[in-house]
Design an enzyme around this catalytic site. Structure first.
Site, mmCIF file in Angstrom:
data_model
loop_
_atom_site.group_PDB
_atom_site.id
_atom_site.type_symbol
_atom_site.label_atom_id
_atom_site.label_comp_id
_atom_site.label_asym_id
_atom_site.label_seq_id
_atom_site.Cartn_x
_atom_site.Cartn_y
_atom_site.Cartn_z
ATOM 1 N N ASP A 103 23.682 14.946 20.660
ATOM 2 C CA ASP A 103 23.158 16.130 21.356
ATOM 3 C C ASP A 103 21.921 15.791 22.185
ATOM 4 O O ASP A 103 21.253 14.775 21.931
ATOM 5 C CB ASP A 103 22.830 17.254 20.359
ATOM 6 C CG ASP A 103 21.858 16.826 19.265
ATOM 7 O OD1 ASP A 103 21.919 15.667 18.808
ATOM 8 O OD2 ASP A 103 21.013 17.665 18.870
ATOM 9 N N GLU A 168 20.655 16.637 15.999
ATOM 10 C CA GLU A 168 19.318 16.056 15.724
ATOM 11 C C GLU A 168 18.239 16.836 16.442
ATOM 12 O O GLU A 168 17.140 17.045 15.930
ATOM 13 C CB GLU A 168 19.293 14.582 16.164
ATOM 14 C CG GLU A 168 18.038 13.832 15.725
ATOM 15 C CD GLU A 168 16.819 13.972 16.649
ATOM 16 O OE1 GLU A 168 15.709 13.641 16.219
ATOM 17 O OE2 GLU A 168 16.977 14.431 17.807
#
Ligand SMILES: CSCC[C@H](NC(C)=O)C(=O)O
Ligand SMILES: [Zn+2]
Ligand SMILES: [Zn+2]
Length: 429
Positions: A103, A168
């Site tokens: 991400d 994350e």
């Protein structure tokens, strides 16, 4: 219509020119590693609605191309961790985990020179895109280093696992935090982890062996309410003023400590920032309650109990009715050994010396998924091999140069054999 082109038109024109140049260059000479990296950058795994499905489909193709097995682990509905495995010749030994997150943080297009999801490569070879540093580059560098080593016919005793985790950038609570607690993670039999670090603008490479603890705290101040035209006593605002003075006074001292020492880095001092204030009703009403929220980052060397007592005493001294509550309170202060006698660090630092890499060890100033791995007792090093590069994670115009990206693959192609060949450590004998 105005004759002057808008920011958007200029950006589009620049993008089109750079794309045309890039395409021409690509047809002529672009290396496949770079093309793959740019393809990954174009996948919109951006919060708040990351396209994880496309990232997984991409990784599935990568694994097929590498001729390595891929496993998917569903952490929560539609949150999947992907593991690609290159088995070692002695799979009983603990493995080396190469972690990256898929991400990326949002990008504000209007501030970017090029579209943040087009992976434009400019005439200087700089590759622009959200995730160029944080950390799609690293994910592809692991892949390409492994491809190279396999093409050379190499095989090492320890298994290498490439892990790609979601979420994350929003704290890892539904990503790595869940994965490390799963039996599937245990089955990976991990002994050592490489994870993300930061770019370094100098010739040196920064390597992170720990992180500061993240404390997010809200201090609530209560007091007498009343009419805004009067001198009300014992108000919430007076208490809030004392709180802000105490917290920000400490901030100044820590800043001075950092500023007056050439050998200290941000990771060595405590930072305090007032990030939110809450409360109030209307102009002429003295509120009964006001609150302030602080982002505090505490280095591993600080005694956390003593530090909390300090916060407590600031609250007590601000008056009655002042309380605090944590939204985040990292209590684990594990750091990874950087002793030359440690088998993992010894192997890592020796191979860096062999490659003439100037390595600087630091404490990571913010929080990464490494904290979940260190928390369960694993040694983890934060390392994104980007020297001669400004630190642009989460910033506008995030980029990495093609040359630095490719050099990073050489660096991993040197480091991975060393880590995957660490002889059995005492726990394995
Ligand atoms: C504690 S969850 C938030 C995680 C985030 N990580 C980074 C790298 O920005 C941070 O340090 O604020
Ligand atoms: Zn990151
Ligand atoms: Zn990030």
């Amino acid at each position: 219509m105005s004759l002057q082109s808008s920011g958007r038109q200029q950006r589009e024109a620049r993008g089109a020119n750079a794309r045309a140049e890039g395409q021409q260059q690509q047809q002529e000479e672009e290396r496949r590693e770079v093309t793959l990296f740019r393809e990954y950058l174009r996948i919109r795994t951006v919060h708040p609605e990351p396209d994880y499905d496309s990232a997984i489909a991409f990784l599935e193709r990568v694994a097929i191309d590498l001729d390595l097995p891929l496993k998917k682990y569903e952490l929560e509905p539609s949150l999947i961790a992907v593991v690609i495995t290159w088995e070692g010749s002695n799979p009983a030994l603990r493995s080396v985990l190469l972690n990256s997150h898929t991400d990326v943080v949002p990008a504000f297009q209007e501030h970017w020179q090029y579209d943040p999801f087009e992976a434009v490569k400019d005439a200087e070879g700089n590759i622009y895109g959200r995730g160029a540093q944080d950390m799609k580059s690293v994910g592809i560098q692991y892949v390409e280093a492994i491809r190279r080593l396999r093409d050379e016919g190499k095989r090492f005793p320890r298994t290498l696992h490439l892990l790609f985790v979601p979420d994350e950038e929003v704290g890892g609570f539904r990503g790595m935090s869940l994965f490390v607690k799963s039996p599937e993670f245990k089955a990976l039999n991990v002994g050592f982890v490489l994870d993300e670090g930061l770019a370094n603008p100098t010739d040196a490479y920064t390597v992170f062996y720990g992180e500061r603890s993240c404390w997010w705290v809200t201090v609530k101040c209560t007091g007498h309410p009343g009419h805004g035209s009067r001198f009300i006593t014992n108000t919430a605002a007076e208490k809030l003023q004392k709180i802000i003075n105490a917290f920000l006074g400490f901030r100044e001292k820590e800043k001075a400590r950092l500023d007056c020492s050439a050998c200290m880095t941000l990771g060595d001092v405590t930072t305090v920032n007032l990030t939110m204030v809450h409360g109030g009703v209307q102009y002429n009403v003295v509120p009964a309650e006001l609150a302030a929220s602080f982002d505090i980052r505490v280095p591993p060397a600080v005694d956390l109990q003593a530090f909390e007592q300090q916060l407590e005493s600031w609250c007590r001294e601000a008056g009655d009715g002042v309380t605090y509550e944590f939204a985040q309170k990292g209590m684990d202060q594990s750091v990874t050994s950087t002793s030359e006698s440690d088998p993992w660090w010894g192997a890592f630092s020796a191979v860096c010396r062999d490659m003439n890499l100037d390595v600087k060890t630091e404490i990571f100033p913010a929080a990464t998924d490494s904290r979940y791995l260190r928390e369960i007792g694993l040694p983890a090093i934060g390392f994104s091999p980007m020297n001669r590069t400004p630190i642009l994670l989460h910033d506008h115009n995030e980029f990495v140069s093609e040359a630095v990206f490719l050099r990073g693959i050489d660096v991993y192609a040197g480091i991975l054999p060393a880590l995957a060949s660490v002889p059995a450590v005492p726990a394995e004998q």
